[in-house]
Design a protein around this motif. Structure first.
Motif, PDB file in Angstrom:
ATOM      1  N   PRO A   1       0.294  -1.525  -0.045  1.00  0.00           N
ATOM      2  CA  PRO A   1       0.367   0.446  -0.118  1.00  0.00           C
ATOM      3  C   PRO A   1       1.099   1.640   0.100  1.00  0.00           C
ATOM      4  N   SER A   2       1.911   1.580  -0.650  1.00  0.00           N
ATOM      5  CA  SER A   2       2.882   1.837  -1.245  1.00  0.00           C
ATOM      6  C   SER A   2       2.163   3.748  -1.362  1.00  0.00           C
ATOM      7  N   LEU A   3       2.214   4.800  -0.850  1.00  0.00           N
ATOM      8  CA  LEU A   3       1.483   6.061  -1.294  1.00  0.00           C
ATOM      9  C   LEU A   3       2.595   6.599  -1.888  1.00  0.00           C
ATOM     10  N   SER A   4       2.780   6.410  -3.417  1.00  0.00           N
ATOM     11  CA  SER A   4       4.073   6.927  -4.046  1.00  0.00           C
ATOM     12  C   SER A   4       3.925   7.672  -4.948  1.00  0.00           C
ATOM     13  N   LEU A   5       3.202   8.923  -4.339  1.00  0.00           N
ATOM     14  CA  LEU A   5       3.358  10.166  -4.645  1.00  0.00           C
ATOM     15  C   LEU A   5       4.332  11.200  -4.342  1.00  0.00           C
ATOM     16  N   ASP A   6       4.296  12.815  -5.219  1.00  0.00           N
ATOM     17  CA  ASP A   6       5.071  13.160  -4.732  1.00  0.00           C
ATOM     18  C   ASP A   6       4.786  13.771  -3.010  1.00  0.00           C
ATOM     19  N   GLN A   7       6.458  13.621  -2.203  1.00  0.00           N
ATOM     20  CA  GLN A   7       6.571  13.519  -0.877  1.00  0.00           C
ATOM     21  C   GLN A   7       5.696  14.890  -0.902  1.00  0.00           C
TER      22      GLN A   7
ATOM     23  N   ARG B   1     -12.835  34.076 -22.814  1.00  0.00           N
ATOM     24  CA  ARG B   1     -13.997  33.699 -22.022  1.00  0.00           C
ATOM     25  C   ARG B   1     -13.544  35.031 -21.047  1.00  0.00           C
ATOM     26  N   PRO B   2     -13.619  36.032 -21.807  1.00  0.00           N
ATOM     27  CA  PRO B   2     -13.951  37.367 -21.030  1.00  0.00           C
ATOM     28  C   PRO B   2     -14.163  37.608 -19.979  1.00  0.00           C
ATOM     29  N   ALA B   3     -16.004  36.624 -20.026  1.00  0.00           N
ATOM     30  CA  ALA B   3     -16.941  36.741 -18.723  1.00  0.00           C
ATOM     31  C   ALA B   3     -16.320  35.820 -17.474  1.00  0.00           C
ATOM     32  N   LEU B   4     -15.187  34.945 -17.246  1.00  0.00           N
ATOM     33  CA  LEU B   4     -14.726  34.470 -16.786  1.00  0.00           C
ATOM     34  C   LEU B   4     -14.148  35.541 -15.046  1.00  0.00           C
ATOM     35  N   ARG B   5     -14.953  35.093 -14.305  1.00  0.00           N
ATOM     36  CA  ARG B   5     -14.829  35.962 -12.794  1.00  0.00           C
ATOM     37  C   ARG B   5     -13.445  35.076 -12.084  1.00  0.00           C
ATOM     38  N   ARG B   6     -13.386  33.718 -12.322  1.00  0.00           N
ATOM     39  CA  ARG B   6     -12.559  33.086 -11.690  1.00  0.00           C
ATOM     40  C   ARG B   6     -12.181  31.718 -12.012  1.00  0.00           C
ATOM     41  N   MET B   7     -10.470  31.121 -12.185  1.00  0.00           N
ATOM     42  CA  MET B   7     -10.056  30.418 -12.644  1.00  0.00           C
ATOM     43  C   MET B   7      -9.349  29.175 -12.028  1.00  0.00           C
ATOM     44  N   VAL B   8      -8.798  27.740 -12.456  1.00  0.00           N
ATOM     45  CA  VAL B   8      -8.625  26.839 -10.937  1.00  0.00           C
ATOM     46  C   VAL B   8      -7.277  26.538 -11.875  1.00  0.00           C
ATOM     47  N   ILE B   9      -6.438  26.882 -10.888  1.00  0.00           N
ATOM     48  CA  ILE B   9      -4.347  26.566 -11.579  1.00  0.00           C
ATOM     49  C   ILE B   9      -4.049  25.254 -11.093  1.00  0.00           C
ATOM     50  N   LYS B  10      -3.576  24.605 -11.599  1.00  0.00           N
ATOM     51  CA  LYS B  10      -4.225  22.967 -11.122  1.00  0.00           C
ATOM     52  C   LYS B  10      -2.224  22.754 -11.364  1.00  0.00           C
ATOM     53  N   LEU B  11      -1.617  21.859 -10.503  1.00  0.00           N
ATOM     54  CA  LEU B  11      -0.635  21.474 -11.066  1.00  0.00           C
ATOM     55  C   LEU B  11      -0.756  20.039 -11.545  1.00  0.00           C
ATOM     56  N   ASN B  12      -0.300  19.328 -12.879  1.00  0.00           N
ATOM     57  CA  ASN B  12      -1.009  18.229 -13.446  1.00  0.00           C
ATOM     58  C   ASN B  12      -1.189  17.357 -12.784  1.00  0.00           C
ATOM     59  N   GLU B  13       0.345  17.086 -12.080  1.00  0.00           N
ATOM     60  CA  GLU B  13      -0.282  15.677 -10.894  1.00  0.00           C
ATOM     61  C   GLU B  13      -0.001  15.881  -9.225  1.00  0.00           C
TER      62      GLU B  13
ATOM     63  N   ARG C   1       7.378  24.505  -8.357  1.00  0.00           N
ATOM     64  CA  ARG C   1       6.840  22.989  -8.646  1.00  0.00           C
ATOM     65  C   ARG C   1       5.995  22.934 -10.230  1.00  0.00           C
ATOM     66  N   ILE C   2       6.295  24.068 -10.542  1.00  0.00           N
ATOM     67  CA  ILE C   2       5.330  24.350 -11.923  1.00  0.00           C
ATOM     68  C   ILE C   2       6.405  23.535 -13.368  1.00  0.00           C
ATOM     69  N   PRO C   3       8.332  23.650 -12.535  1.00  0.00           N
ATOM     70  CA  PRO C   3       8.956  23.265 -13.377  1.00  0.00           C
ATOM     71  C   PRO C   3       8.596  21.500 -14.154  1.00  0.00           C
ATOM     72  N   GLU C   4       8.595  21.570 -12.725  1.00  0.00           N
ATOM     73  CA  GLU C   4       8.669  20.188 -12.461  1.00  0.00           C
ATOM     74  C   GLU C   4       7.662  19.395 -12.535  1.00  0.00           C
ATOM     75  N   LEU C   5       5.898  19.494 -12.176  1.00  0.00           N
ATOM     76  CA  LEU C   5       4.823  18.960 -12.448  1.00  0.00           C
ATOM     77  C   LEU C   5       4.156  19.543 -14.092  1.00  0.00           C
ATOM     78  N   GLY C   6       4.883  20.588 -14.084  1.00  0.00           N
ATOM     79  CA  GLY C   6       4.100  20.726 -14.889  1.00  0.00           C
ATOM     80  C   GLY C   6       2.250  22.000 -14.509  1.00  0.00           C
ATOM     81  N   ALA C   7       1.706  22.642 -16.021  1.00  0.00           N
ATOM     82  CA  ALA C   7       0.874  23.346 -14.956  1.00  0.00           C
ATOM     83  C   ALA C   7      -0.651  24.057 -15.881  1.00  0.00           C
TER      84      ALA C   7
END
Length: 534
Positions: free
Chosen positions: A42-48, A218-230, A284-290
């Motif tokens: 049951p290893s959580l092999s995710l970014d530590q 979409r200039p009516a956008l009020r909010r965006m979500v910025i997500k790390l790719n992983e 983290r962006i250069p490593e994981l992407g966003a």
């Protein structure tokens, strides 16, 4: 035959090892009923660094302890490996749940191994660093065996190769399809609605340009979500609020000016994870992407998901649907779930999930997958109709895996695709509320044995006669973090909620003396609404 001078590529060796699963089991039914040795890693092999944001994460190796219920098959043997030894009372708790199997018989078929290593490294890495432990695990396994894990990476691949045991999990070469950008690509291929969003970016400047281009579309956008790719469980998400600069963006005459405004807003991102900063997030962006993605607005909004699995043969099975319980500053952190998802959209989720599963199967994926959605009831739309948008794919065992598998293995029931309901062998429809995050400071100091006393005294345990009650997990988190996992099972949504509320009340009452002491005063709790339509 492969030349000794030019050994077979590891990736090819791994694929051939996985092919053994296809040769042994031709259907999911024969796979489920087989008498094999199951190695659970049951290893959580995710970014530590991301994982450290989850309190008590090293105890999450306990989440796959539901697998012990597979010992109800008297021919099955199970090998479970952890970083630190598990408390004996936790093991006893799960074995006592087995219907019709003597405790001693099940215990004799369970082998426990530990690395005795509490470092932050993933469990699979710890095992690979201990060749003598690998040899002991290898000697404990019979010829017909396979390995399961929380999530599959090159670490799990390498361990499977060293043990020469097939891994029933995703080939790590396919991990891209579980990232934010990979998920969006599959949704597009499957013709599934999804929020407007950007391509994958690898620097703050690229991200600012991508977010600007999304706003221009979409200039009516009020909010965006910025997500790390992983990112996972919403911990890698941040909210970008455009309302303070909406007029400035509109009045800017060049894209360069708009990009500059957008980049400036990054300094005011609303992070979902506790203690997160722009300095750390941007590093983290250069490593994981966003990516940048439209935040879907709506007064009545839900976050359901569908779960499935892909058999070694490529067969796709839909397992369940859930309404997720989310929290955090902007409601993007996974806290728990309700089963099943709302009746008005659960069958639609099944159909969309099957599309994704078939696409993944064609790409060679295997075992668990889940798809997260957002549903919004728009003004003027009929009361039972919802707009559905796909958000991301999870190619691992997630927070909804263990509660559903616990229900399935305890009751030996079946999931009915025509209704999206689960029925026990007695024909009862089953419902539950589950969370990994029943956490209060006042619970700190409770040992697993203390919890067992509370469960027994107040009869909180799962009753196999009525097939109702609560199954506990993450008990190792309790003493240090005051954190516990529960799955409260009922014969109706209302009964499941009542059972859950009883657990909380009993634990609160049992720790009342601590709550009254200033040193044990808890901070204000995040309100969680479990109620929903059924």
């Amino acid at each position: 035959m492969q030349s000794k001078s030019f050994p077979m590529d590891q990736a090819q060796q791994f694929r051939e090892l996985q092919m053994q699963l296809r040769d042994r089991w031709q259907t999911l039914e024969t796979f489920d009923l087989s008498s094999a040795d199951i190695l659970v890693v049951p290893s959580l092999s995710l970014d530590q660094r991301e994982l450290k944001k989850v309190e008590g994460f090293h105890h999450y190796e306990e989440r796959l302890l539901f697998s012990l219920i597979r010992l109800r098959n008297p021919q099955t043997r199970l090998v479970y490996v952890t970083s630190q030894p598990l408390h004996p009372s936790i093991i006893d708790y799960y074995l006592q749940l087995l219907p019709g199997i003597p405790f001693s018989h099940a215990r004799d078929r369970l082998l426990l191994f530990s690395t005795y290593d509490s470092s932050l490294k993933p469990l699979s890495q710890k095992i690979l660093e201990r060749p003598r432990l690998i040899e002991r695990i290898r000697q404990s396994l019979r010829q017909q065996s396979y390995m399961i894990c929380f999530n599959s990476t090159t670490l799990e691949r390498d361990l499977a190769l060293q043990l020469q045991v097939p891994l029933y999990a995703l080939d790590p070469a396919l991990l891209y399809w579980g990232t934010k950008s990979g998920s969006r690509q599959i949704f597009t291929e499957c013709g599934i609605p999804l929020p407007a969003g950007s391509g994958l970016t690898w620097s703050v400047e690229e991200l600012a340009i991508a977010a600007t281009e999304l706003w221009e579309q979409r200039p009516a956008l009020r909010r965006m979500v910025i997500k790390l790719n992983e990112g996972f469980s919403g911990e890698g998400n941040a909210m970008l609020d455009l309302r303070p600069v909406q007029s400035d963006l509109t009045e800017a005459t060049t894209q360069k000016e708009r990009v500059s405004l957008m980049r400036g807003r990054f300094l005011h991102l609303g992070f979902q994870a506790k203690g997160e900063t722009w300095e750390n997030f941007s590093s983290r962006i250069p490593e994981l992407g966003a990516i940048a993605e439209e935040f879907i607005e709506g007064q009545e909004k839900r976050s359901p998901s569908v779960q499935g699995r892909i058999a070694p043969t490529g067969e796709v099975e839909i397992l369940s649907t859930h309404d997720q319980i989310l929290g955090g500053p902007d409601g993007q952190i996974y806290l728990g779930c309700r089963f099943p998802a709302e009746e008005s959209y659960r069958l639609r989720l099944q159909e969309l999930g099957r599309r994704v599963g078939k696409n993944l199967a064609e790409k060679g994926a295997m075992e668990r997958f889940g798809v997260d959605f957002l549903t919004v009831r728009r003004p003027g739309i009929e009361s039972l109709e919802w707009d559905i948008s796909a958000i991301e794919i999870n190619l691992r065992k997630g927070g909804t895996t263990h509660p559903f598998m616990t229900l399935r293995l305890l009751t030996n029931g079946r999931y009915d695709l025509s209704s999206g309901l689960f029925y026990s062998q007695q024909g009862r429809s089953k419902y539950y509320i589950a969370t990994d995050n029943l956490q209060k400071e006042r619970y700190q100091g409770l040992l697993p044995n203390d919890l067992m006393d509370v469960i027994a005294h107040h009869q909180l345990h799962f009753d196999s006669g009525t097939e109702t009650g609560t199954v506990f997990h993450l008990m190792g988190c309790l003493s240090e973090f005051g954190k516990l996992g529960v799955t409260s099972i009922g014969n109706s949504p209302q009964q499941a909620e009542e059972i859950y509320n009883k657990v909380v009340k009993v634990l609160d009452d049992e720790t009342q003396h601590r709550a009254n002491h200033p040193a044990w005063m808890s901070p204000p709790e995040l309100p969680i609404t479990w109620r929903g339509r059924e």
